[in-house]
Design an enzyme around this catalytic site. Sequence first.
Site, mmCIF file in Angstrom:
data_model
loop_
_atom_site.group_PDB
_atom_site.id
_atom_site.type_symbol
_atom_site.label_atom_id
_atom_site.label_comp_id
_atom_site.label_asym_id
_atom_site.label_seq_id
_atom_site.Cartn_x
_atom_site.Cartn_y
_atom_site.Cartn_z
ATOM 1 N N TYR A 1 2.885 5.768 12.044
ATOM 2 C CA TYR A 1 3.238 4.230 12.330
ATOM 3 C C TYR A 1 4.019 3.551 11.367
ATOM 4 O O TYR A 1 4.328 2.395 11.649
ATOM 5 C CB TYR A 1 1.815 3.468 12.445
ATOM 6 C CG TYR A 1 0.963 3.520 11.510
ATOM 7 C CD1 TYR A 1 1.125 2.809 10.262
ATOM 8 C CD2 TYR A 1 -0.187 4.524 11.559
ATOM 9 C CE1 TYR A 1 0.304 2.766 9.216
ATOM 10 C CE2 TYR A 1 -0.944 4.301 10.524
ATOM 11 C CZ TYR A 1 -0.785 3.483 9.380
ATOM 12 O OH TYR A 1 -1.794 3.748 8.204
ATOM 13 N N HIS B 1 -3.490 4.447 4.383
ATOM 14 C CA HIS B 1 -4.891 3.635 4.364
ATOM 15 C C HIS B 1 -6.066 3.984 3.641
ATOM 16 O O HIS B 1 -6.440 3.551 2.568
ATOM 17 C CB HIS B 1 -5.292 3.131 5.764
ATOM 18 C CG HIS B 1 -6.373 2.340 6.027
ATOM 19 N ND1 HIS B 1 -6.639 0.965 5.512
ATOM 20 C CD2 HIS B 1 -7.696 2.664 6.329
ATOM 21 C CE1 HIS B 1 -7.808 0.585 5.426
ATOM 22 N NE2 HIS B 1 -8.474 1.638 6.019
ATOM 23 N N ARG C 1 0.866 -1.256 -0.183
ATOM 24 C CA ARG C 1 -0.020 0.027 -0.015
ATOM 25 C C ARG C 1 0.888 1.312 -0.171
ATOM 26 O O ARG C 1 1.582 1.437 1.092
ATOM 27 C CB ARG C 1 -0.770 0.072 1.230
ATOM 28 C CG ARG C 1 -1.937 0.855 1.438
ATOM 29 C CD ARG C 1 -2.603 0.783 2.696
ATOM 30 N NE ARG C 1 -1.842 1.730 3.544
ATOM 31 C CZ ARG C 1 -1.806 1.802 4.809
ATOM 32 N NH1 ARG C 1 -2.499 0.892 5.536
ATOM 33 N NH2 ARG C 1 -1.196 2.632 5.436
HETATM 34 C C1 LIG Z 1 -15.421 -5.684 10.048
HETATM 35 C C2 LIG Z 1 -14.662 -4.490 9.746
HETATM 36 N N1 LIG Z 1 -13.880 -4.266 10.984
HETATM 37 C C3 LIG Z 1 -12.957 -3.043 10.725
HETATM 38 C C4 LIG Z 1 -13.377 -2.164 9.944
HETATM 39 C C5 LIG Z 1 -12.274 -0.948 9.510
HETATM 40 N N2 LIG Z 1 -11.232 -1.032 8.698
HETATM 41 C C6 LIG Z 1 -11.550 -0.682 7.460
HETATM 42 S S1 LIG Z 1 -10.319 -1.105 6.591
HETATM 43 C C7 LIG Z 1 -9.423 -1.900 7.854
HETATM 44 C C8 LIG Z 1 -8.092 -2.597 7.585
HETATM 45 C C9 LIG Z 1 -8.144 -3.570 6.490
HETATM 46 O O1 LIG Z 1 -6.931 -4.232 6.218
HETATM 47 P P1 LIG Z 1 -6.757 -5.366 5.147
HETATM 48 O O2 LIG Z 1 -7.644 -6.237 5.217
HETATM 49 O O3 LIG Z 1 -5.237 -5.510 4.870
HETATM 50 O O4 LIG Z 1 -7.178 -4.492 3.892
HETATM 51 P P2 LIG Z 1 -6.337 -3.207 3.240
HETATM 52 O O5 LIG Z 1 -7.125 -1.962 3.640
HETATM 53 O O6 LIG Z 1 -5.018 -3.288 3.513
HETATM 54 O O7 LIG Z 1 -6.478 -3.089 1.763
HETATM 55 C C10 LIG Z 1 -9.772 -1.838 9.248
HETATM 56 C C11 LIG Z 1 -9.809 -2.337 10.323
HETATM 57 C C12 LIG Z 1 -14.229 -2.477 8.833
HETATM 58 N N3 LIG Z 1 -14.128 -2.018 7.802
HETATM 59 N N4 LIG Z 1 -14.934 -3.772 8.870
#
Ligand SMILES: Cc1ncc(C[n+]2csc(CCOP(=O)(O)OP(=O)(O)O)c2C)c(N)n1
Lengths: 371, 350
Positions: free
Chosen positions: A272, A263, A259
């Site tokens: 971080y 985020h 990434r």
């Molecule tokens: C069930 C749920 N918990 C928490 C969140 C908040 N949240 C949004 S994105 C994210 C991280 C996602 O990480 P990853 O699966 O590695 O995908 P990336 O964003 O890195 O593509 C979180 C914790 C959410 N959207 N849905």
Amino acid sequence: MPVRTVYTAKIDHIQIMDEHGVVDEKLAHGTLSDQEVLELYKYMCKCRALDETAFKLQRSGRMGTYPQNKGQEAAAIGAGYALQRGVDWLVPCYRENAALWMHGLPMHYVLLHWMGDERGNQIPEGVCMTPLCIPIGTQMLHATGISWAFKIRNEPKIAATFFGDGATSEGDFHEAMNFASTFQTPTIFFCQNNHWAISVPRESQMNSETVAQKALAYGMPTVQVDGNDLLAVYKVTKEAADRARAGGGPSFIEAVTYRLADHTTADDARRYRDPKEVEAWQGKDPVIRLRKYLTARSLWTDEQQASLDEEAKIMVTDVIRAAEGIAKPTTDDIFDYTYATLPPELEVQKRTLRTHSLGQYPEQAALSSVR
Amino acid sequence: MTTTQAHAAFNPKLRRRTDDETGQALVECNLVESITLTLAQEMDLDDRVVCLGEDVGVNGGVFRATDGLHARFGGSRVFDTPLSESGIMGAAIGLAMGGMRPIPEIQFEGFLGPAYDQLVNHAARYRTRSRGAITIPMVVRVPVGGGIHAPELHSDSPEAIYAHQPGLKVVMPCTPSDAKGLLAAAIEDPDPVVFFEPKRVYRLPTREWLQEDRYTIPIGQAKVITEGTDLTLISWGASVYQCLEALDTLPEDISVELIDLRTISPLDRDTLIQSVQKTGRCVIVHEAPKTIGLGAEISSIIQEHCFLYLKSPVQRVAGFDTIMPYYKLELDYLPNASLVSEAVRQTMAY
Ligand SMILES: Cc1ncc(C[n+]2csc(CCOP(=O)(O)OP(=O)(O)O)c2C)c(N)n1
Ligand SMILES: [Mg+2]
């Protein structure tokens, strides 16, 4: 023999094109033609341009929170290109826009979604995908179910679901994998391991060495691939798709990518993340890599790049115009999709835009003068 | 005094002063700063208190509610968990049973979904099913509600769902001083408490001066914000501010008693009943969908206890019975001051 090994496994990592654009010809054989690579490179540049502009739209207040896809385009495009548009289903998260557009989602729909408008989720007829998915790690089960339906009806179609490294911590992920492998559904589980789940690095997210090995528990073919390598991603996805279509059941792919942006626009990764890590990965950017490859093969010139950049700019302007040209929906929109037929109470709420009863119902209309 | 000194260093950016009259140490906070400060104080006082959740560590939480806690208390008191709400909730239950005082954070109310089974089928039931042998003292912190232009599932108001579950307490303070006292009380409480934080008012521009030393506000006590004699206006969370705005637009001779529930379960029936017995009129305001919302329960309590006092039907100004729309339409969905004002006028005119 009191102790015997009942299970052993290994995980392969596949790379075909390294970060300098140098290709392993043997592995590359039978993947993509130079002409295809050229077209996909152009497409990738356009996706990048739109992604960068979307970021700016948020910054200037023209769009809400937006998760940039920057740096992960090879994973989305390589996988998307290995699937059949209008036949296979995509079940995405939100970091594979390029795959969705490739499969027919109008580009401005993604902007509309992040502009707070559900019409960005109204997938057009004939486009085979589910909308962006906000609750992390939940959508994979739907891919299992969709492809299960294909299997039940004997249709030669598959479903591919995209999710992040963090998503593999959710219970639903494991349930989707177990269902898919138990019922041998034609599903591709495509994990974009971009090393981060908001502020949590992959090593803190799980104690397993790879994400790919999680599939071993479900007896599923699994592979790790350089996710910034278009050729390798295409190759492994094509293999998984062919296997699934031939009745070979589900597969797991861990695409190792990065990434490059925060985020989302609501995040500040400097809190971080070591900037040196980002810098190192900037060198592995799939766009740069492909350009090096094409340039080395005399398929691409600076002049061509300049005209592509110009073309991309025009396309981006058009996409933004399309998204911003769509006026705010009327308040009817809040109600009309709740059910096929609106219940009477909702009819009243829709008409009056009120929830209190005084003044809305005939039997309570006998009000003295309201000040 | 010792606590004040211990925490003067916690968030030095906050303004502090001593109250001239009482000699009390005061600190100026918005809602989220007050929550962070309270977490730090409670963690200082009690080694059993630990914070866990997605991004609550180094990043300080996506709303920065745990900002600075990781730096102060380290990785053995403040945990970045894997991305798993069921995991967070279930493990927090285990931590509580194991003698800790866990404070799990669920990043947004929309993501309580995966944690629902653990919260409702375990946390809420352990005391009952073990006949009191096992209890779950934990505080589940959850940002809640709409109005911040957020994506889908970041703007809902599911408090009634959890209030409907026996065994859970549910609080939703909307001012910095209430949050401080209620959070301390929730952490002290022997039972599981869902602590909803209305994100729309996390960072209101006007901060509040509040007592820095530890204090508690009993769970289950509503707050009368303005006293009045003509009509009782009941709300909680961010909509309290829409009610306050509405008060400014009403004719001066309509005397409204505005009550902030602060605690949703258990409800402060006495305060509500006394008020409506005095005023004879009631309007309830909440963001959640109207039907089978908390307003229905309050309205029912009033009907049971104030029947002969009522001069007009109890009114509910609430969210529509629809899915919370994406943000282009969210202000058309959420109750606003003009609707509250209209309902008050119509109730007065009945
Ligand atoms: C069930 C749920 N918990 C928490 C969140 C908040 N949240 C949004 S994105 C994210 C991280 C996602 O990480 P990853 O699966 O590695 O995908 P990336 O964003 O890195 O593509 C979180 C914790 C959410 N959207 N849905
Ligand atoms: Mg990730």
